[in-house]
Design a protein around this motif. Structure first.
Motif, short mmCIF file in Angstrom:
data_model
loop_
_atom_site.label_atom_id
_atom_site.label_comp_id
_atom_site.label_asym_id
_atom_site.label_seq_id
_atom_site.Cartn_x
_atom_site.Cartn_y
_atom_site.Cartn_z
N LEU A 7 71.62 19.00 55.44
CA LEU A 7 72.45 20.10 54.96
C LEU A 7 73.89 19.91 55.41
CD1 LEU A 7 70.20 23.22 55.64
CD2 LEU A 7 70.79 22.26 53.41
N TYR A 291 84.76 27.31 51.85
CA TYR A 291 83.63 26.47 52.24
C TYR A 291 83.89 25.01 51.87
CZ TYR A 291 82.12 28.14 47.54
OH TYR A 291 82.04 28.52 46.22
N SER A 319 80.57 26.11 43.43
CA SER A 319 79.67 25.72 44.52
C SER A 319 80.20 24.43 45.14
CB SER A 319 78.23 25.51 44.02
OG SER A 319 78.20 24.49 43.04
N SER A 334 73.44 17.95 49.33
CA SER A 334 73.43 19.28 49.90
C SER A 334 74.12 20.21 48.91
CB SER A 334 74.18 19.30 51.24
OG SER A 334 74.28 20.63 51.73
N TYR A 336 75.52 24.06 48.27
CA TYR A 336 75.96 25.19 49.09
C TYR A 336 76.84 26.11 48.25
CZ TYR A 336 78.04 27.60 53.13
OH TYR A 336 78.47 28.55 54.03
N ILE A 383 71.63 27.93 49.83
CA ILE A 383 71.73 26.87 50.82
C ILE A 383 70.50 25.99 50.64
CG2 ILE A 383 71.81 26.27 53.27
CD1 ILE A 383 72.87 29.04 53.87
#
Length: 407
Positions: A7, A291, A319, A334, A336, A383
């Motif tokens: 992750l 992010y 995203s 990953s 997120y 997630i």
């Protein structure tokens, strides 16, 4: 399913916090669900169905009325910084599996063009357009290849200190000394803090205590939590928030700030103070960039052995989709998305794929793969991981795929 180490960001360590500390972190529901925990016992709270984004639910003290916030959010929760991630060994393993001619290249593992500069430490080489700054023995790359593509390595241009000026990011004036370098890049210095500025984005490192002059009396502040974004308003008198990993500040226009080490901001009328020990990235953008900026700060760039045409392509909306590993015959990404809106990612594979397995807080799901293309939905608050299995091609298939990628 093993999530830790794949992750990005890897928040799984936060599940070891005390129950009440977890209840004060919006979006912690997804972490609990990933760990197989659907119940939380927290003394001092009523029975609640604690939900995030209307999708992910954890029963608090046996359950009850539905709530998005189980307790007042902790605005200084980042006591356990998340670890950086290293996609490079996985990309090199994938390159060997694909076969073909390899050379030293720079690869972009993100599903977006990075917002802030890539720093290559101890190298005077980098992608075309890079600048080498001998004083700090780093190369700066501001023009990186598109997502999952590769660029050749060249000798970077040397830069010397030039005239001094001031800088401004989206209406926020930053109190640092800026000297002009090559290619429209500025070197920044402020006490024990130094870094670089280019086209509205900057990177700083050291012990940084900055003063930003803001055009606003009141500010809208959005804080990044593991599985969600939380927005509040600061009016008038100074208010301190932090440490947090990333935050956006502004009103009609805004900036986003992120640090893998955690940052603290003090907001008042017409000013934003920023304190950080380590690295800091700032870009002219809103909450959805927070992010992505954090992920950029978690990555240490380096050249790798890679094919000339890279590894396909990715494009994400709303995203962050990041290559994080190669497991057996599958590319691992990953996925997120702490924003309240769903996102989608289009993935063009380096050769035909056979299946795509999505692992997230609610379990696993399979997504159809159409040849070398797969479209991956990334719900609000998601997630998790996407495992995309490649089909080992015959020689004629590889030639055909090479021709398609070159169009």
């Amino acid at each position: 399913m093993k999530y830790s180490g794949l992750l990005a960001p890897d928040w799984t360590g936060y599940t070891s916090l005390e129950a009440m500390d977890l209840a004060r972190i919006p979006g912690a529901q997804q972490l609990l669900l990933l760990a197989g925990r659907r119940e939380l016992q927290a003394r001092g709270l009523p029975g609640l169905d604690w939900s995030c984004c209307g999708i992910y639910r954890v029963r608090v003290n046996g359950g009850g009325l539905e709530a998005e916030l189980a307790a007042e959010p902790d605005t200084g929760y980042y006591r356990e910084p998340v670890q950086g991630f290293d996609p490079w060994s996985g990309l090199e393993e994938l390159a060997e599996w694909l076969g073909g001619e390899l050379a030293e290249r720079i690869v972009n593992p993100f599903s977006w063009n990075p917002l802030t500069p890539a720093i290559l430490r101890g190298l005077d080489m980098g992608p075309p357009g890079c600048i080498y700054y001998a004083d700090w023995d780093v190369s700066l790359a501001f023009k990186l290849p598109p997502p999952m593509r590769a660029s050749r390595i060249v000798k970077c241009s040397r830069s010397r200190r030039g005239e001094t000026t001031s800088i401004d990011v989206n209406g926020f004036h930053i109190d640092v000394r800026a000297h002009r370098m090559a290619g429209g890049i500025y070197g920044l210095e402020h006490g024990d803090c130094h870094g670089y500025f280019y086209q509205g984005a900057l990177y700083l490192e050291g012990e940084c205590a900055l003063e930003l002059r803001s055009p606003y009396y009141d500010h809208k502040v959005t804080i990044l939590y593991p599985g969600s974004l939380y927005t509040t308003r600061i009016i008038g008198s100074p208010h301190t928030i932090g440490p947090v990993p990333a935050v956006s500040v502004g009103l009609w226009r805004g900036i986003s700030l992120a640090s893998r080490h955690g940052l603290t901001i003090t907001i008042g009328k017409g000013r934003v103070g920023v304190d950080v020990r380590g690295s800091l990235r700032i870009a002219a953008s809103g909450p959805k960039a927070t992010y992505r900026l954090l992920l950029e700060d978690l990555l240490d760039w380096r050249p790798i052995k890679a094919p000339e045409d890279g590894y396909g392509n990715t494009r994400s909306s709303g995203s962050a989709f990041t290559f994080t590993g190669w497991v057996e015959d599958s590319m691992v990404f990953s996925a997120y998305n702490p924003s309240p809106e769903p996102g989608v990612v289009d993935v063009r594979l380096p050769m035909n794929g056979s299946e795509c397995l999505i692992e997230g807080p609610l379990g696993s799901d399979r997504i159809p793969v159409d040849g070398d293309f797969v479209r991956v939905p990334v719900p609000a608050g998601f997630i998790g991981l996407a495992y995309i299995r490649l089909r080992k091609s015959r020689l004629l298939d590889r030639i055909r795929m090479g021709r398609l990628r070159s169009r």
